[in-house]
Scaffold this motif. Structure first.
Motif, short mmCIF file in Angstrom:
data_model
loop_
_atom_site.label_atom_id
_atom_site.label_comp_id
_atom_site.label_asym_id
_atom_site.label_seq_id
_atom_site.Cartn_x
_atom_site.Cartn_y
_atom_site.Cartn_z
N UNK A 139 0.86 -1.28 0.14
CA UNK A 139 -0.16 -0.14 -0.09
C UNK A 139 0.99 1.33 0.04
N UNK A 140 0.91 1.97 -1.15
CA UNK A 140 1.79 3.12 -1.32
C UNK A 140 1.25 4.38 -1.09
N UNK A 141 0.02 4.78 -1.43
CA UNK A 141 -0.50 5.84 -0.98
C UNK A 141 -1.99 5.85 -0.77
N UNK A 142 -2.66 6.69 0.04
CA UNK A 142 -4.18 6.60 0.33
C UNK A 142 -5.05 6.73 -0.80
N UNK A 143 -6.02 6.41 -0.69
CA UNK A 143 -7.20 6.55 -1.72
C UNK A 143 -8.29 7.15 -0.99
N UNK A 144 -8.60 8.33 -1.64
CA UNK A 144 -9.84 9.22 -0.79
C UNK A 144 -11.01 9.33 -1.89
N UNK A 171 -10.29 8.50 -8.61
CA UNK A 171 -10.66 7.42 -9.79
C UNK A 171 -9.68 6.38 -9.52
N UNK A 172 -9.74 5.10 -9.23
CA UNK A 172 -8.75 3.84 -9.02
C UNK A 172 -8.79 3.18 -10.32
N UNK A 173 -7.64 3.22 -10.86
CA UNK A 173 -7.54 2.25 -12.12
C UNK A 173 -6.83 0.81 -11.51
N UNK A 208 -0.55 7.75 -10.17
CA UNK A 208 0.40 7.46 -9.23
C UNK A 208 0.02 6.12 -8.55
N UNK A 209 0.88 5.34 -8.18
CA UNK A 209 0.73 4.02 -7.50
C UNK A 209 0.14 4.09 -6.12
N UNK A 210 -1.07 3.57 -6.05
CA UNK A 210 -1.51 3.77 -4.75
C UNK A 210 -1.32 2.08 -4.06
N UNK A 211 -1.32 1.02 -4.79
CA UNK A 211 -1.34 -0.22 -4.33
C UNK A 211 -0.63 -1.00 -5.37
N UNK A 212 0.29 -1.96 -5.28
CA UNK A 212 1.18 -2.73 -6.08
C UNK A 212 1.38 -4.22 -5.72
#
Length: 142
Positions: free
Chosen positions: A87-92, A96-98, A124-128
């Motif tokens: 988990x790299x960054x938060x999603x608010x 729009x999550x791709x 920007x990567x939020x999860x990988x």
């Protein structure tokens, strides 16, 4: 109904979906998962955190990865064997999550495909991570 068979996969093949995260998505995920952490559910509390407001559950983004694998590539009939996640960054709310999956490696003897998995918000990567999937072979073998 079935998705792709193992022999239809090639390294580099990709699929993706986009989902705009709404407050209702977070609330539904909390109801299903039982994770009611106030950083997800309580705006007043979340404003006191480094995120400055409510954020989506990391596993909600991971679920979007699961949807791409289960619906599109390889699709129906695919079986999850493992998934690593960072988990790299938060999603608010409103992001729009791709969710994108890419075939990384194929093991014909086992009928397993390794996928690179990633979720992006505004590039920007939020999860990988990486997924290992058992993919149906033609004729019901494997």
């Amino acid at each position: 109904m079935h998705g792709l068979y193992f022999d239809e996969l090639i390294v580099g093949q990709t699929a993706e979906v986009t989902h705009v995260v709404g407050a209702a998505d977070i609330e539904s995920f909390a109801a299903v998962s039982g994770d009611h952490n106030p950083v997800h559910m309580d705006e007043a509390y979340a404003k006191t955190t480094p995120f400055g407001g409510r954020i989506a559950h990391g596993m909600l983004s991971a679920a979007y990865i699961s949807a791409v694998l289960g619906n599109d590539l390889p699709g129906p009939g695919a079986i999850y064997l493992s998934q690593s996640l960072r988990f790299r960054r938060p999603v608010k709310i409103g992001d729009p999550v791709v969710a994108k999956v890419t075939v990384k490696a194929l093991d014909a003897a086992k009928g397993h495909a390794t996928f690179e998995t990633v979720c992006l918000v505004n590039g920007k990567t939020v999860v990988d991570g990486e997924a290992l999937i058992m993919v149906p072979k033609r004729g019901g073998q494997g």
